[in-house]
Design an enzyme around this catalytic site. Structure first.
Site, PDB file in Angstrom:
ATOM      1  N   ASP A 104       0.870  -1.160   0.000  1.00 20.77           N
ATOM      2  CA  ASP A 104       0.000   0.000   0.000  1.00 20.77           C
ATOM      3  C   ASP A 104       0.915   1.220   0.000  1.00 20.77           C
ATOM      4  O   ASP A 104       1.903   1.262   0.757  1.00 20.77           O
ATOM      5  CB  ASP A 104      -0.857   0.030   1.262  1.00 20.77           C
ATOM      6  N   HIS A 161       4.782  -7.281  -0.377  1.00 17.90           N
ATOM      7  CA  HIS A 161       4.478  -8.568  -0.988  1.00 17.90           C
ATOM      8  C   HIS A 161       5.162  -8.718  -2.342  1.00 17.90           C
ATOM      9  O   HIS A 161       5.527  -7.722  -2.979  1.00 17.90           O
ATOM     10  CB  HIS A 161       2.967  -8.707  -1.154  1.00 17.90           C
ATOM     11  N   SER A 263       7.723   4.386   5.519  1.00 19.41           N
ATOM     12  CA  SER A 263       8.932   4.147   4.748  1.00 19.41           C
ATOM     13  C   SER A 263       8.657   4.270   3.257  1.00 19.41           C
ATOM     14  O   SER A 263       7.632   4.789   2.841  1.00 19.41           O
ATOM     15  CB  SER A 263       9.483   2.756   5.071  1.00 19.41           C
TER      16      SER A 263
END
Length: 300
Positions: A104, A161, A263
């Site tokens: 995301d 992911h 981050s």
């Protein structure tokens, strides 16, 4: 009834945060390492009152949505921050011609790598070889390729992911600073991503054998990177900067690791890749949504 996100207090905090000089001072001119170590300790406190107050403060300052979390209660602020998602919360684009977003994120600077440089924000570029810790061979492999900068805010889901069916070729940890990675800092700190703690993940895609590199970049407050597919993943800093061969195979959408605060991930693809149509700076992406298109396979 007015929600927290629309409350007068939240609006006042947003106005303060929008003042660039003050924002930069508060998030970068404090002792970054000391603040990071403190937050790493404090966020793990499991005392119920501390947990509840710290999670409430986090939700006040950040847009946090825990409705898609696998758990409904958390032992600490840290547990809430690194939460896993309930199954099916992030549909994965299955098309093998699509490289998906690993996290995301908000899309930042992106484009093509030219003369060994890419942008961290409009008007301010940095050398790719510096981001890669001096690895000139990998930098050359991405010359003319496509890149995308994905910024994870403090309230977002913080696991990342596999963007495709792939094999992890190697991992290298690079020790560094803990500058904030928000746009205000990106405008003021030259080559910021090359200064912060980060990891270099070399990947080989199952489709076409393309070499793609992910560079997760840590930031202020906790600043930890964890890679669940490596035995060393829970203590990446202890590897001493060695390049760790891997060979682990991962299916598209499989969890690779997680950050412990807001981050950035810089996605580097070789020539022939293109940014997915319609994406632009500021686009909000979710895990599994299209990020890039792979080159067309040669005709048989």
């Amino acid at each position: 009834m007015m929600t927290v996100s629309g409350s007068p207090l939240r609006q006042a905090l947003a106005r303060i945060g929008a003042q660039e000089d003050l924002n930069f001072l508060l998030t970068n001119r404090l002792p970054r390492r000391l603040a990071t170590r403190f937050m790493g300790w404090f966020s793990r406190i499991e005392q119920p009152l501390v947990r509840d107050l710290s999670i409430a403060a986090w939700r006040l300052f950040c847009d946090v949505d825990l409705r898609d979390a696998r758990e409904t209660r958390f032992a600490s602020l840290h547990a809430a921050f690194v939460r896993a998602l309930r199954p099916g919360a992030r549909p994965i684009a299955a098309d093998p011609a699509v490289l998906t977003s690993p996290s995301d994120a908000i899309l930042g600077a992106h484009g093509h790598i030219e003369a060994g440089r890419l942008f961290q924000i409009k008007g301010l570029s940095y050398p790719l070889v510096d981001l890669l810790g001096g690895d000139e061979a990998v930098a050359r492999a991405h010359e003319g390729g496509c890149y995308a900068t994905l910024r994870l805010t403090a309230g977002m889901y913080h696991r990342f992911h596999a963007p495709h069916d792939l094999r992890v070729e190697s991992v290298r940890h690079i020790w560094g600073d803990t500058w904030n990675v928000n746009p205000i800092a990106l405008k003021r700190v030259e080559a910021l991503f090359c200064r912060n703690e980060r990891a270099i993940l070399r990947l080989c895609l199952a489709e076409g054998g393309h070499a793609v590199t992910l560079v997760p970049v840590a930031a202020i407050l906790v600043a930890g990177l964890r890679l669940g597919f490596l035995p060393e993943g829970l203590a990446l800093r202890a590897t001493g900067g060695r390049t760790l061969p891997s060979g682990v195979r991962m299916a598209k959408g499989a969890e690779m690791g997680w950050f412990e605060h807001g981050s950035t991930i810089v996605v580097l693809a070789p020539p022939g890749f293109t940014l997915w149509p319609g994406l632009s700076v500021g686009t909000l992406l979710r895990v599994g949504e299209p990020l890039m298109r792979l080159p067309d396979l040669p005709s048989a």
